[in-house]
Design an enzyme around this catalytic site. Structure first.
Site, short mmCIF file in Angstrom:
data_model
loop_
_atom_site.label_atom_id
_atom_site.label_comp_id
_atom_site.label_asym_id
_atom_site.label_seq_id
_atom_site.Cartn_x
_atom_site.Cartn_y
_atom_site.Cartn_z
N HIS A 131 0.84 -1.21 0.00
CA HIS A 131 0.00 0.00 0.00
C HIS A 131 0.87 1.26 0.00
O HIS A 131 1.29 1.75 1.06
CB HIS A 131 -0.94 -0.01 1.22
CG HIS A 131 -1.97 1.08 1.19
ND1 HIS A 131 -3.32 0.84 1.35
CD2 HIS A 131 -1.86 2.41 1.00
CE1 HIS A 131 -3.99 1.97 1.27
NE2 HIS A 131 -3.11 2.96 1.06
N HIS A 134 1.24 5.01 -2.45
CA HIS A 134 0.73 5.80 -3.58
C HIS A 134 1.90 6.41 -4.36
O HIS A 134 2.74 7.09 -3.78
CB HIS A 134 -0.18 6.93 -3.08
CG HIS A 134 -1.41 6.42 -2.40
ND1 HIS A 134 -2.64 6.40 -3.01
CD2 HIS A 134 -1.61 5.90 -1.16
CE1 HIS A 134 -3.54 5.90 -2.18
NE2 HIS A 134 -2.95 5.57 -1.05
N ASP A 192 1.91 8.90 -6.39
CA ASP A 192 1.91 10.36 -6.32
C ASP A 192 2.13 10.88 -4.90
O ASP A 192 2.26 12.09 -4.70
CB ASP A 192 0.62 10.95 -6.91
CG ASP A 192 -0.64 10.28 -6.39
OD1 ASP A 192 -0.53 9.20 -5.77
OD2 ASP A 192 -1.74 10.81 -6.58
N GLY A 222 -9.85 8.00 -1.31
CA GLY A 222 -10.48 9.31 -1.12
C GLY A 222 -11.36 9.37 0.11
O GLY A 222 -11.23 8.55 1.02
N HIS A 240 -9.78 1.37 0.17
CA HIS A 240 -9.48 2.15 1.37
C HIS A 240 -10.76 2.19 2.21
O HIS A 240 -11.77 2.73 1.76
CB HIS A 240 -9.15 3.59 1.01
CG HIS A 240 -7.76 3.82 0.51
ND1 HIS A 240 -7.33 3.44 -0.73
CD2 HIS A 240 -6.70 4.43 1.10
CE1 HIS A 240 -6.07 3.80 -0.89
NE2 HIS A 240 -5.66 4.40 0.19
N GLU A 290 -10.28 3.66 7.56
CA GLU A 290 -9.06 4.41 7.91
C GLU A 290 -9.47 5.50 8.89
O GLU A 290 -9.12 5.46 10.06
CB GLU A 290 -8.44 5.01 6.64
CG GLU A 290 -7.18 5.83 6.92
CD GLU A 290 -6.60 6.49 5.68
OE1 GLU A 290 -7.28 6.50 4.62
OE2 GLU A 290 -5.48 7.04 5.76
N HIS A 313 -5.91 -0.02 5.16
CA HIS A 313 -6.00 0.46 6.55
C HIS A 313 -6.93 -0.42 7.40
O HIS A 313 -6.47 -1.34 8.04
CB HIS A 313 -6.41 1.94 6.63
CG HIS A 313 -5.54 2.85 5.83
ND1 HIS A 313 -4.34 3.28 6.29
CD2 HIS A 313 -5.68 3.38 4.58
CE1 HIS A 313 -3.76 4.06 5.38
NE2 HIS A 313 -4.55 4.12 4.33
N ASP A 370 2.28 4.21 2.59
CA ASP A 370 1.14 5.01 2.13
C ASP A 370 1.59 6.21 1.27
O ASP A 370 1.51 6.15 0.05
CB ASP A 370 0.28 5.47 3.32
CG ASP A 370 -1.16 5.75 2.94
OD1 ASP A 370 -1.54 5.45 1.78
OD2 ASP A 370 -1.92 6.25 3.79
N ASP A 371 2.03 7.29 1.91
CA ASP A 371 2.47 8.50 1.19
C ASP A 371 3.76 9.04 1.81
O ASP A 371 3.75 10.07 2.49
CB ASP A 371 1.38 9.59 1.28
CG ASP A 371 0.09 9.17 0.60
OD1 ASP A 371 0.04 9.13 -0.63
OD2 ASP A 371 -0.88 8.87 1.33
ZN ZN Z 1 -3.69 4.95 0.83
#
Ligand code: ZN
Length: 365
Positions: free
Chosen positions: A21, A23, A25, A190, A219, A222, A243, A301-302
């Site tokens: 998991h 992203h 971007d 989202g 997702h 979360e 999550h 994740d990010d």
């Molecule tokens: Zn995510």
């Protein structure tokens, strides 16, 4: 690029890892954003890595709006540029190789990197000629070049966005079109408060995914309540949950998912900085997951937005939740089992892990 490299010191778990998991971007290098902005003549409010980091990252628990606002700072630099899209995919694989990842599934919304054939055109870009379809091709090229250059395996997951149900059928069609070119699944990302009953576009896309044998993750739970997880499993037929922390608040659902060996894609540092969980890691739902022998993986994740690395997530759970070397081995083996690779490739990945973990003789887990 010290913030992306952890090979300059001993990693918390210095063995091959599986990440499911993350992203694309949310994992771009700050240097790359500055570099591409310069090449494209896009002016940014800052021009150093440190200043851009301050702009793009959250360092204490934020609201969803604050978190999403971070993407506004840099996505317009990368979106709509062929070289940049391919470059971030290629560099992503390099970063993961340096983090000791043997297999990664990276996700993104093709629409959010396009500037044509997408309504509305994201990030206030002027219309160009890069469609979501071409975005997928460019990412595939970057990932597959990265696989050859850095000797790890990378596959991708295409994201539907909760607030844009009109994009979701495109997403599943792209999953079908590129299923033999590295795309392994569909995701829904989202704002979880937008449920699927009110946005039937997602449900239709997921029904098509089921029909065509496209793997599915969602997702859910979360920041949202257990009902979002229930919907992901019952309506969208999710095979993994992104999550899923708040599942534990519904004991019946939680027990059912434990019995079904549902896989939770857990992202500890992310869950603190998005305000999804109590910032006290000793109270994290992962403690419960571990105690109940749930199936889960550890993910970033990010990492751009959280200014983190995969090692920092490992370090966190070791320090605050008592994870041991054996726990990390079991967890990564479970992650490999839950990967969306075809059976033969999954077996190869498992064998690679068993060998690296000195578990060649004990495959009967
Ligand atoms: Zn995510």
């Amino acid at each position: 690029m010290a913030e992306h490299c952890t090979n300059d010191r001993q990693q918390t778990f210095n063995k091959p890892k599986v990440e499911l998991h993350v992203h694309l971007d949310g994992a771009i290098r700050l240097e790359t954003i500055l570099d591409v902005a310069k090449q494209r003549g896009i002016s940014l409010p800052v021009d150093t890595v440190q200043a851009l980091k301050a702009l793009c990252t959250v360092s204490r628990p934020a609201t969803l709006t604050e978190f999403l606002g971070k993407f506004d700072e840099y996505m317009h630099v990368i979106a709509g540029d062929r070289k940049a899209i391919k470059r971030i995919a290629h560099e992503f694989v390099e970063t993961k190789a340096k983090e000791g990842v043997a297999y990664v599934e990276v996700r993104y919304s093709p629409h959010l990197l396009a500037n044509s054939g997408v309504e509305p055109i994201p990030w206030k870009q002027t219309e160009g000629d890069i469609t979501p379809d071409e975005v997928v091709r460019l990412v595939n090229e970057g990932l597959s070049k990265g696989e050859k250059d850095f000797k790890i395996k990378a596959r991708s997951i295409l994201c539907c966005m909760r607030h844009m149900p009109s994009w979701s059928m495109d997403v599943v069609e792209l999953c079908k079109k590129y299923r033999n070119d590295g795309v392994v699944a569909i995701d829904l990302a989202g704002d979880e408060s937008l449920n699927c009953e009110a946005y039937p576009g997602h449900q239709r896309a997921y029904e098509e995914a089921v029909k065509c044998g496209i793997h599915r993750t969602v997702h859910a739970g979360e920041v949202g309540p257990p009902s979002v997880v229930k919907e992901a499993v019952d309506v969208l037929k999710a095979e993994r949950i992104g999550h899923g922390y708040h599942t534990v608040e519904d004991q019946t659902l939680y027990r059912r998912l434990l019995d079904d060996n549902m896989h939770f894609e857990v992202c500890p540092i992310s869950s603190k900085l998005t305000g999804a969980c109590d910032p006290d890691f000793t109270k994290h739902p992962l403690v419960r997951f571990k105690k109940d022998k749930a199936k889960y993986s550890l993910n970033t994740d990010d990492p751009l937005i959280f200014d983190s690395t995969l090692d920092k997530d490992y370090e966190t759970v070791k320090k605050y939740m008592g994870f041991t070397e054996d726990d990390f081995k079991t967890m990564n083996i479970n992650a490999a089992h839950a990967s969306f690779l075809p059976e033969k490739e999954k077996k190869d990945l498992l064998n690679l892990l068993y060998e690296a973990y000195n578990m060649v003789e004990s495959t009967g887990l």
